[in-house]
Write a protein that holds these residues in place. Sequence first.
Motif, PDB file in Angstrom:
ATOM      1  N   GLN A 164       1.094  -0.865  -0.298  1.00 41.06           N
ATOM      2  CA  GLN A 164      -0.138  -0.199   0.462  1.00 41.06           C
ATOM      3  C   GLN A 164       1.347   1.377   0.052  1.00 41.06           C
ATOM      4  OE1 GLN A 164      -2.223   0.480   2.844  1.00 41.06           O
ATOM      5  NE2 GLN A 164      -3.841   2.410   2.726  1.00 41.06           N
ATOM      6  N   PRO A 165       1.434   1.621  -1.240  1.00 41.04           N
ATOM      7  CA  PRO A 165       2.990   2.674  -1.527  1.00 41.04           C
ATOM      8  C   PRO A 165       0.929   4.232  -0.746  1.00 41.04           C
ATOM      9  CG  PRO A 165       2.581   1.758  -2.741  1.00 41.04           C
ATOM     10  CD  PRO A 165       1.673   1.388  -2.142  1.00 41.04           C
ATOM     11  N   ALA A 166       1.924   4.877   0.211  1.00 44.94           N
ATOM     12  CA  ALA A 166       1.141   6.126   0.841  1.00 44.94           C
ATOM     13  C   ALA A 166       2.233   6.769   1.657  1.00 44.94           C
ATOM     14  CB  ALA A 166      -0.324   5.613   1.137  1.00 44.94           C
ATOM     15  N   ALA A 167       1.055   8.022   1.853  1.00 43.23           N
ATOM     16  CA  ALA A 167       2.229   8.826   2.815  1.00 43.23           C
ATOM     17  C   ALA A 167       2.325   8.286   4.406  1.00 43.23           C
ATOM     18  CB  ALA A 167       1.325   9.909   3.008  1.00 43.23           C
ATOM     19  N   HIS A 168       1.170   7.411   4.706  1.00 43.06           N
ATOM     20  CA  HIS A 168       1.114   7.544   6.344  1.00 43.06           C
ATOM     21  C   HIS A 168       1.877   5.913   6.523  1.00 43.06           C
ATOM     22  CE1 HIS A 168      -2.211   4.655   4.353  1.00 43.06           C
ATOM     23  NE2 HIS A 168      -2.004   4.151   5.383  1.00 43.06           N
ATOM     24  N   THR A 169       2.534   4.657   5.000  1.00 39.07           N
ATOM     25  CA  THR A 169       2.630   3.917   5.401  1.00 39.07           C
ATOM     26  C   THR A 169       4.276   4.020   4.967  1.00 39.07           C
ATOM     27  OG1 THR A 169       2.087   3.398   3.161  1.00 39.07           O
ATOM     28  CG2 THR A 169       0.908   2.181   4.732  1.00 39.07           C
ATOM     29  N   ALA A 170       4.923   5.163   4.666  1.00 43.52           N
ATOM     30  CA  ALA A 170       6.176   4.854   4.165  1.00 43.52           C
ATOM     31  C   ALA A 170       5.992   5.746   5.584  1.00 43.52           C
ATOM     32  CB  ALA A 170       6.388   6.270   3.505  1.00 43.52           C
ATOM     33  N   GLN A 211      -0.298  17.876   5.033  1.00 40.92           N
ATOM     34  CA  GLN A 211       0.475  17.239   4.928  1.00 40.92           C
ATOM     35  C   GLN A 211       2.664  17.311   4.905  1.00 40.92           C
ATOM     36  OE1 GLN A 211      -0.157  13.551   2.645  1.00 40.92           O
ATOM     37  NE2 GLN A 211       1.757  14.080   1.193  1.00 40.92           N
ATOM     38  N   GLY A 212       2.317  18.503   4.121  1.00 38.95           N
ATOM     39  CA  GLY A 212       4.205  19.141   4.120  1.00 38.95           C
ATOM     40  C   GLY A 212       4.616  19.373   4.982  1.00 38.95           C
ATOM     41  N   ALA A 213       3.761  19.778   5.823  1.00 42.51           N
ATOM     42  CA  ALA A 213       3.999  20.518   7.144  1.00 42.51           C
ATOM     43  C   ALA A 213       4.589  19.266   8.144  1.00 42.51           C
ATOM     44  CB  ALA A 213       3.126  21.980   8.136  1.00 42.51           C
ATOM     45  N   LEU A 214       3.203  18.971   8.101  1.00 41.01           N
ATOM     46  CA  LEU A 214       3.684  17.443   8.942  1.00 41.01           C
ATOM     47  C   LEU A 214       5.185  16.794   8.705  1.00 41.01           C
ATOM     48  CD1 LEU A 214       3.289  15.372  11.476  1.00 41.01           C
ATOM     49  CD2 LEU A 214       1.369  14.019   9.403  1.00 41.01           C
TER      50      LEU A 214
END
Length: 380
Positions: A131-137, A192-195
Motif C-alpha cells: 500500500q504505497p502511501a504517505a502514512h505507510t512510508a 501534509q508537507g508541514a507534518l
Amino acid sequence: MVRAPPRRARERRRGAWPRVAVLAPAVLALLAGLLGGLLRAGVALPGAGAAALPWQAFAFHGALMTGGFFGTVIGIERAVALGRPAAFAAPLASGLGALLLVAGFPAAGAWLMAGGALAFAGVSVAVLRRQPAAHTALLLAAALAWLAGTAALASGRALASVNAWCFLFLVVTVAAERLEMTRLMRRRRGAQGALLAILAALALGAAGSALDGRAGTLGGCVYGVALACLAIWLAVFDIARRTVRSHGLSRYMAVCLLLGYGWLLVAGAAWAATAAGLPWRDAALHALGLGFIVSMVMAHAPVILPAITRIRLAFGNGFYAPLAVLHLSLAARLAFGHRLPAVKAAAALGNVAAMLLFIAVTAAAARAWRTRAAALARRS
C-alpha cells in the motif's frame, strides 16, 4: 442442554490463540516496566531490595515499556494487517528480548530486541510495497527509528539518544495513523508537507541528541520544539476536533486524543527545557510516555484489540474511569512531584492504577460482549 459454538466461532477462537501467545511476553514486559517505573518514582515495594528482577526492571524501565510492550503490540498489529505468519517473528523477538532483560541477560535481551526491530522494519517495507502511501512510508520511518534506538541500546553507543529514537518510533507511528484518518477530512493545502517537515525535525533532533556539547543541547531543543509543533498540527488537523461532538466510542476516542495532544505540547516544552539544562526530565519523559502515548493506547485499544485477539468489546462509559485516573495522577506528578517525593510516589501509583484499571475495564467489556451475544443467540 448447552449448544456447541458455531464452527466459524470455534475457528475464530483457535486462530486467535497464536496472537494471544505472542501477546503474552508483551503483557509480562508491561508488568515489569510498571514495576521498574514505581521503583524509579521512589515507591517502597516489599522485598524489592532482596530480589534481582525488580532492579533489572528498574534499570530497563524505558526499554521494557517502549520496546517490550508498545513495540511488541504494534508489531502484532502490523503482522495481523500484513497477514503473513512470518511477520510475527518481529513481535516475538522483541517480547522475548524484553523478558531476557529482566531475567538478567541484558546484552542478549537488547540484541534480540534489536533483531525484532530489524524484522519489524522488514514487515513495514512489505506493508509499504502493498500500500504505497504517505502514512505507510511514515510507518516505515517509525520502524527505522525503533531500530536506531534498539541498536544504540544493544551496542552501548549513543545512549543519550536511545529515549529520543524510541519515542520517535511511537510518536511517528501515531502521526502516521492520524494522517491516514485525515483522509476523511478536507485537508488544508500544505498540511501534509508541514507534518513531514515536523517529523524530519524530530529525526534531526534525535540524531543530534547523541552528540556532545552544544550540538547535543541543540539536538534536544530541536526535538522538543518539534514535539510541540506536532501537538499543534494534530490539534488543528486531526478529525478528533469533529468527533468529540459525537457520542459513544467515537467521542471517547476523541477525548483521549485531544488530552494526549495537550500532554504532547507539555512534553515538547519540557524536553527542550531539559536539553537547556533545567531539571524537567521527569516531566518530559512522562508527559510524552504517559500523557501522550498511553492516551493514544486508551483511544485505539477498543478498536485494535479486537483486530489482534478477535475478542470483541462492548463499549461503555466505564472506559472514562481509567482515563480520568491517568490524567489526574499525571497532573499531580508533574505539578508537585519534583518538590514533594511523597506526591511523586503516590502519583506514580496512580499512573499504574490507571493502566491496570484500563485492563480490568477492557476485560469487563469483553465479558459484557460475550454475555450480550449469548443472550441474542438464545433469543434466536
